[in-house]
Design a protein around this motif. Structure first.
Motif, PDB file in Angstrom:
ATOM      1  N   VAL A   1       0.857  -1.179   0.000  1.00  0.00           N
ATOM      2  CA  VAL A   1       0.000   0.000   0.000  1.00  0.00           C
ATOM      3  C   VAL A   1       0.891   1.226   0.000  1.00  0.00           C
ATOM      4  O   VAL A   1       1.812   1.339   0.811  1.00  0.00           O
ATOM      5  CB  VAL A   1      -0.917   0.028   1.243  1.00  0.00           C
ATOM      6  N   ILE A   2       0.620   2.141  -0.916  1.00  0.00           N
ATOM      7  CA  ILE A   2       1.271   3.447  -0.915  1.00  0.00           C
ATOM      8  C   ILE A   2       0.200   4.442  -0.501  1.00  0.00           C
ATOM      9  O   ILE A   2      -0.729   4.719  -1.254  1.00  0.00           O
ATOM     10  CB  ILE A   2       1.863   3.799  -2.297  1.00  0.00           C
ATOM     11  N   ASP A   3       0.313   4.942   0.719  1.00  0.00           N
ATOM     12  CA  ASP A   3      -0.690   5.837   1.298  1.00  0.00           C
ATOM     13  C   ASP A   3      -0.279   7.276   1.000  1.00  0.00           C
ATOM     14  O   ASP A   3       0.675   7.790   1.553  1.00  0.00           O
ATOM     15  CB  ASP A   3      -0.782   5.587   2.803  1.00  0.00           C
ATOM     16  N   MET A   4      -1.041   7.915   0.108  1.00  0.00           N
ATOM     17  CA  MET A   4      -0.750   9.289  -0.292  1.00  0.00           C
ATOM     18  C   MET A   4      -1.644  10.292   0.415  1.00  0.00           C
ATOM     19  O   MET A   4      -1.694  11.452   0.047  1.00  0.00           O
ATOM     20  CB  MET A   4      -0.887   9.412  -1.810  1.00  0.00           C
ATOM     21  N   ALA A   5      -2.344   9.834   1.446  1.00  0.00           N
ATOM     22  CA  ALA A   5      -3.243  10.722   2.184  1.00  0.00           C
ATOM     23  C   ALA A   5      -2.441  11.747   2.975  1.00  0.00           C
ATOM     24  O   ALA A   5      -1.350  11.457   3.467  1.00  0.00           O
ATOM     25  CB  ALA A   5      -4.116   9.914   3.136  1.00  0.00           C
ATOM     26  N   PRO A   6      -3.002  12.943   3.109  1.00  0.00           N
ATOM     27  CA  PRO A   6      -2.322  13.952   3.930  1.00  0.00           C
ATOM     28  C   PRO A   6      -2.461  13.641   5.406  1.00  0.00           C
ATOM     29  O   PRO A   6      -3.289  12.815   5.804  1.00  0.00           O
ATOM     30  CB  PRO A   6      -3.063  15.246   3.584  1.00  0.00           C
ATOM     31  N   GLU A   7      -1.644  14.298   6.186  1.00  0.00           N
ATOM     32  CA  GLU A   7      -1.789  14.219   7.633  1.00  0.00           C
ATOM     33  C   GLU A   7      -3.184  14.737   7.973  1.00  0.00           C
ATOM     34  O   GLU A   7      -3.748  15.555   7.250  1.00  0.00           O
ATOM     35  CB  GLU A   7      -0.729  15.067   8.326  1.00  0.00           C
ATOM     36  N   ALA A   8      -3.733  14.267   9.069  1.00  0.00           N
ATOM     37  CA  ALA A   8      -5.069  14.709   9.478  1.00  0.00           C
ATOM     38  C   ALA A   8      -5.085  16.220   9.709  1.00  0.00           C
ATOM     39  O   ALA A   8      -4.154  16.785  10.265  1.00  0.00           O
ATOM     40  CB  ALA A   8      -5.496  13.986  10.736  1.00  0.00           C
TER      41      ALA A   8
ATOM     42  N   GLY B   1      -8.012  18.530  11.102  1.00  0.00           N
ATOM     43  CA  GLY B   1      -9.388  18.514  11.590  1.00  0.00           C
ATOM     44  C   GLY B   1      -9.974  17.142  11.335  1.00  0.00           C
ATOM     45  O   GLY B   1      -9.379  16.126  11.668  1.00  0.00           O
ATOM     46  N   LYS B   2     -11.123  17.089  10.672  1.00  0.00           N
ATOM     47  CA  LYS B   2     -11.758  15.812  10.351  1.00  0.00           C
ATOM     48  C   LYS B   2     -11.386  15.317   8.956  1.00  0.00           C
ATOM     49  O   LYS B   2     -11.940  14.335   8.466  1.00  0.00           O
ATOM     50  CB  LYS B   2     -13.276  15.941  10.446  1.00  0.00           C
ATOM     51  N   VAL B   3     -10.449  15.998   8.312  1.00  0.00           N
ATOM     52  CA  VAL B   3     -10.078  15.673   6.943  1.00  0.00           C
ATOM     53  C   VAL B   3      -8.699  15.029   6.925  1.00  0.00           C
ATOM     54  O   VAL B   3      -7.791  15.441   7.631  1.00  0.00           O
ATOM     55  CB  VAL B   3     -10.066  16.954   6.071  1.00  0.00           C
ATOM     56  N   GLY B   4      -8.561  14.029   6.056  1.00  0.00           N
ATOM     57  CA  GLY B   4      -7.271  13.386   5.888  1.00  0.00           C
ATOM     58  C   GLY B   4      -6.958  12.403   6.993  1.00  0.00           C
ATOM     59  O   GLY B   4      -7.797  12.072   7.821  1.00  0.00           O
ATOM     60  N   GLY B   5      -5.754  11.954   6.974  1.00  0.00           N
ATOM     61  CA  GLY B   5      -5.287  10.990   7.952  1.00  0.00           C
ATOM     62  C   GLY B   5      -4.853   9.715   7.272  1.00  0.00           C
ATOM     63  O   GLY B   5      -5.399   9.310   6.254  1.00  0.00           O
TER      64      GLY B   5
END
Length: 112
Positions: free
Chosen positions: A54-61, A63-67
């Motif tokens: 898995v390559i996780d390209m999600a941003p750091e959290a 607020g309630k967005v990302g993570g």
């Protein structure tokens, strides 16, 4: 956190069509991408798959967005990520957003 609206509308694919393929899951903020990915991984592991990356390209959290994806319990998964910042949520100017996006792209490229 994924709303119940999205959880109830997500349909997992037949995992046989995913074996040996690269798969990109995209969607709007809060649409369940991470939740969906985790469920697919669980289904693959339950089917005996032992070689998953898995390559996780999600941003750091923010607020309630990302993570990032919680990979606890998925010990057989090779997990790659880096420090990614959500440009549209954190930048104060278009120029700053462009710089953050460019920095993210450089970090992500190294994961491949």
């Amino acid at each position: 956190m994924v709303s119940n609206q999205y959880k109830s509308s997500l349909r997992l694919p037949d995992i046989d069509c995913l074996w040996g393929r690269k798969t990109l899951i995209i969607g709007e903020v809060g649409s369940g991408k991470t939740y969906y990915t985790r469920k697919i991984l669980e289904k693959m592991i339950d089917a005996g798959q032992t070689s998953i990356s898995v390559i996780d390209m999600a941003p750091e959290a923010h607020g309630k967005v990302g993570g990032k994806m919680d990979i606890s319990g998925l010990e057989t998964v090779a997990y790659y990520t880096d420090h990614i910042i959500a440009p549209r949520l954190t930048a104060k100017t278009p120029e700053q957003a462009h710089k953050l996006a460019s920095d993210n792209a450089r970090r992500i490229e190294k994961l491949f």
